[in-house]
Design a protein around this motif. Structure first.
Motif, PDB file in Angstrom:
ATOM      1  N   THR A  25       0.847  -1.189   0.000  1.00 64.00           N
ATOM      2  CA  THR A  25       0.000   0.000   0.000  1.00 64.00           C
ATOM      3  C   THR A  25       0.884   1.240   0.000  1.00 64.00           C
ATOM      4  N   SER A  26       0.255   2.400  -0.161  1.00 58.47           N
ATOM      5  CA  SER A  26       1.013   3.644  -0.299  1.00 58.47           C
ATOM      6  C   SER A  26       1.446   4.241   1.030  1.00 58.47           C
ATOM      7  N   HIS A  62      -4.252   3.928   0.893  1.00 60.01           N
ATOM      8  CA  HIS A  62      -3.986   4.089  -0.537  1.00 60.01           C
ATOM      9  C   HIS A  62      -4.755   5.295  -1.050  1.00 60.01           C
TER      10      HIS A  62
END
Length: 283
Positions: A190-191, A200
């Protein structure tokens, strides 16, 4: 009379034509992460007005994001970077995470890889054929191209709407395809990770990742250290949904304390194998 060649380090952008100039400009920004409009005008030998038109087109294509006075390929809390930029960043760290992730895979398993460049490093290692037989499920075109036709690997490509920004298949069709499956281990990135949650930027990505988490008996989250302490627009899931979090040894102590406080099971993966002591935080 023939035109003079462009000075060293400067492209004759005015003579290239818009499409070629924009392609060269995108390549430069993706390589360097960001640039100012003035720098690009000097580099390509065209006016600021022309540069801004070019940047508008690159932004429309989702390759870069404009900001006051320049352009960037780097992510924000709302926008994810183009896959071509993400493929170039943090490669050594992602490779270390992938090496540790392989320890979770055994012959005969069915595994799932999301459309992240972190899990793509797992696919690079699986294509060597050292862990077979294996069923690999993914919606990431880059991983599909790597693993297609590899002996001992049964590849299942998830369909859906093709998204060029992510080089993956997404949407309702992809979610429904994932919901029909049950795999042994899912590998996801994920970010951002902060405060006990994974984040995200984009909702249509989040819906696919959540379906993937539900489809796996065990889930492993791969994040390079730059993602710790960061948030994005959407919560993907609480970190309790993951059986293990893998992070490289660039992780700051404060970020690791945050994982400890939220009782996250994690492993710190040494970028130098000689220093790999399998440090783990287990609650």
């Amino acid at each position: 009379m023939p035109s003079e060649p462009a000075p060293p380090g400067r492209s004759s952008g005015a003579q290239q034509g818009p499409a070629a100039r924009q392609a060269a400009m995108a390549e430069r920004v993706l390589a360097e992460g960001s640039a100012t409009a003035a720098e690009l005008a000097e580099r390509f030998g065209v006016s600021l007005m022309t540069i801004h038109r070019d940047l508008d087109e690159l932004e429309r294509q989702g390759i870069v994001r404009k900001f006051r006075g320049g352009v960037t390929a780097q992510p924000s809390g709302v926008f994810e970077s183009n896959v071509q930029y993400r493929l170039k960043t943090m490669r050594p760290q992602k490779a270390v995470l992938a090496s540790h992730a392989l320890r979770q895979i055994e012959p005969g398993m069915a595994i799932l890889l999301d459309d992240s460049t972190s899990t793509l490093e797992i696919a690079r290692r699986l294509r060597l054929g050292e862990i077979t037989p294996l069923t690999v499920v993914t919606n990431f075109l880059e991983a599909i191209n790597l693993l297609a036709g590899r002996r001992g690997i049964h590849l299942m490509a998830l369909g859906g709407d093709y998204d060029g920004l992510h080089s993956s298949f997404l949407g309702v069709s992809c979610v429904e395809a994932v919901e029909q499956l049950r795999v042994d281990v899912g590998f996801v990135s994920t970010s951002g990770v902060h405060g006990g949650y994974a984040y995200h930027q984009e909702q249509h990505i989040v819906s696919v990742k959540r379906a993937m988490l539900d489809a796996a008996a065990r889930n492993v989250l791969l994040v390079d250290h730059t993602k710790l302490g960061r948030v994005a627009l959407h919560r993907v899931a609480p970190l309790s949904r993951f059986d293990l979090l893998l992070v490289d040894d660039g992780a700051p102590a404060e970020a690791l304390r945050d994982l400890d406080e939220h009782k996250v099971r994690y492993e710190v993966c040494a970028t130098d194998p000689r220093e790999d002591d399998d440090r783990a935080g287990v609650t």
